[in-house]
Enzyme design. Structure first.
Site, mmCIF file in Angstrom:
data_model
loop_
_atom_site.group_PDB
_atom_site.id
_atom_site.type_symbol
_atom_site.label_atom_id
_atom_site.label_comp_id
_atom_site.label_asym_id
_atom_site.label_seq_id
_atom_site.Cartn_x
_atom_site.Cartn_y
_atom_site.Cartn_z
ATOM 1 N N ASP A 249 -22.147 -40.582 -26.214
ATOM 2 C CA ASP A 249 -23.302 -41.446 -26.482
ATOM 3 C C ASP A 249 -24.616 -40.707 -26.316
ATOM 4 O O ASP A 249 -25.612 -41.062 -26.923
ATOM 5 C CB ASP A 249 -23.267 -42.676 -25.567
ATOM 6 C CG ASP A 249 -22.184 -43.617 -26.032
ATOM 7 O OD1 ASP A 249 -21.031 -43.471 -25.591
ATOM 8 O OD2 ASP A 249 -22.472 -44.466 -26.899
HETATM 9 O O1 MRU Z 1 -19.903 -49.441 -25.597
HETATM 10 P P1 MRU Z 1 -19.504 -48.781 -26.872
HETATM 11 O O2 MRU Z 1 -18.261 -49.348 -27.465
HETATM 12 O O3 MRU Z 1 -20.645 -48.726 -27.859
HETATM 13 O O4 MRU Z 1 -19.178 -47.291 -26.446
HETATM 14 C C1 MRU Z 1 -18.739 -46.406 -27.425
HETATM 15 C C2 MRU Z 1 -18.475 -45.050 -26.897
HETATM 16 O O5 MRU Z 1 -18.632 -44.772 -25.733
HETATM 17 C C3 MRU Z 1 -18.114 -44.004 -27.894
HETATM 18 O O6 MRU Z 1 -17.271 -43.053 -27.327
HETATM 19 C C4 MRU Z 1 -19.386 -43.300 -28.404
HETATM 20 O O7 MRU Z 1 -20.362 -44.226 -28.753
HETATM 21 C C5 MRU Z 1 -19.095 -42.438 -29.554
HETATM 22 S S1 MRU Z 1 -18.632 -43.337 -31.012
HETATM 23 C C6 MRU Z 1 -18.418 -42.194 -32.235
#
Ligand code: MRU
Length: 354
Positions: A249
């Site tokens: 993220d």
């Molecule tokens: O809370 P989320 O579902 O948005 O978290 C998603 C993740 O942590 C993913 O690993 C990250 O955003 C990468 S998606 C290509």
């Protein structure tokens, strides 16, 4: 049939997203009619995953702009784009991608507004062209990440042998414009005929693994097994995992990486069991303004995600909860960061360049 989380029709300015809160039971698209809808869909996690958040956020600004044709002048259009983008950044704080998109479009539209050669309508078209490009660029980057990642994992195993990979959360077509980052690496390994098996974690409390990654793996007929988050150590001890590959993220300058809660403990377990641990992400997940992961703001989500399963309470009444949505894995635990520019090795401390 390909999985499509985002449906965008530039001709009629219609944006629809697959409501990920209802998957896998129900496949239902909701229309995003403007920036407010975009903010709500991101905040409620009807769309989630760092790249998809930025794409849907930016597209919701495009929808808003198309619906309000009467901007006074180019300066007013620039201000509207800037304000809307910054508003969308507030929907979820940890993933950097929406912020990167906001900075890019603010800079771009500022320049466009200053150009004598462009009319208001041409400036609007150019903005929408660039938002449009995000979708195609993301899929392109993901396919490149998939290739780099598959090659990296395969170069450490005997010629012709197949691999067993563990992933966490959902990083696939549902989290991106298509193909996926970490799940893209897994798709590429599968395409090459070198993936023996993938294990995906349930990813409590929002269950992105059980609901979304499992759904994508079954959809693509990739040999896969779901495990609970607390089974990772046992899995590594007994199943000869070749590598872990997860998404990101936000990646700080030194390689510390924020990703879905639970990533950090998987990285620690990987170190203990001598399993290479990879992060796969496009360069849009890098934050050059953060020197290390301690500066990353971690989103805390409502208690209800932990205490309830759908509408049924599963936790004892009266208990308090702590629900951080992400954690930070230190660079020292990361074998390699796989991006659309290749693989960087933050853990050796020397040549980490993204
Ligand atoms: O809370 P989320 O579902 O948005 O978290 C998603 C993740 O942590 C993913 O690993 C990250 O955003 C990468 S998606 C290509």
């Amino acid at each position: 049939m390909t999985l499509q989380a985002i449906k965008w029709n530039r001709e009629d300015g219609k944006l629809e997203i697959l409501d990920q809160t209802l998957l896998p039971a129900t496949t239902s698209y909701i229309q995003i009619k403007g920036v407010k809808d975009g903010w709500n869909a991101i905040n409620k996690m009807q769309v989630r995953g760092a790249p998809a958040i930025a794409i849907v956020g930016s597209l919701s600004v495009a929808v808003e702009i198309l619906q309000h044709p009467n901007y006074e002048d180019k300066k007013a259009l620039f201000q509207a784009i800037k304000d809307n983008m910054n508003y969308l950044v507030t929907a979820r704080p940890t993933a950097v991608n929406m912020k990167v998109a906001a900075n890019f479009f603010t800079e771009l539209t500022n320049l466009l507004s200053l150009s004598d050669k462009l009319t208001l309508s041409q400036m609007k078209d150019k903005f929408i062209d660039n938002v449009d490009n995000m979708l195609m660029d993301d899929i392109r980057y993901n396919k490149v990440i998939g290739e780099y990642g598959a090659d990296e994992i395969l170069c450490n195993v005997p010629e012709g042998s197949s691999v067993r990979v563990l992933t966490h959360c959902n990083t696939g077509s549902l989290a991106t414009a298509g193909y996926g980052t970490a799940l893209g690496v897994i798709r590429s390994l599968h395409k090459k005929g070198r993936l023996e098996h993938v294990y995906c974690t349930e990813t409590r409390p929002y269950n992105q693994g059980a609901r979304l990654t499992a759904y994508e793996l079954v959809h693509d007929k990739i040999p896969a097994t779901l495990i609970c988050d607390d089974m990772v150590a046992a899995l590594m001890k007994t199943k000869q995992i070749t590598a872990v590959v997860v998404g990101a993220d936000r990646i700080a300058e030194n390689g510390d990486t924020a990703n879905k809660i639970g990533t950090y403990q998987i990285a620690i377990l990987a170190k203990y069991h001598d399993v290479p641990f990879y992060v796969a992400a496009s360069l849009t997940s890098k934050d050059s303004n953060m020197s290390n992961g301690d500066q990353i703001v971690i989103e805390e989500r409502p208690e209800r995600e932990m205490t309830h399963m759908n509408d049924k309470r599963i936790a004892a009444e009266g208990i308090t909860c702590w629900n951080p949505a992400f954690d930070v894995t230190p660079a020292s635990l990361i074998t390699g960061i796989i991006t659309n520019f290749g693989v960087s090795k933050p853990s050796d401390g020397s040549d980490f360049v993204l």
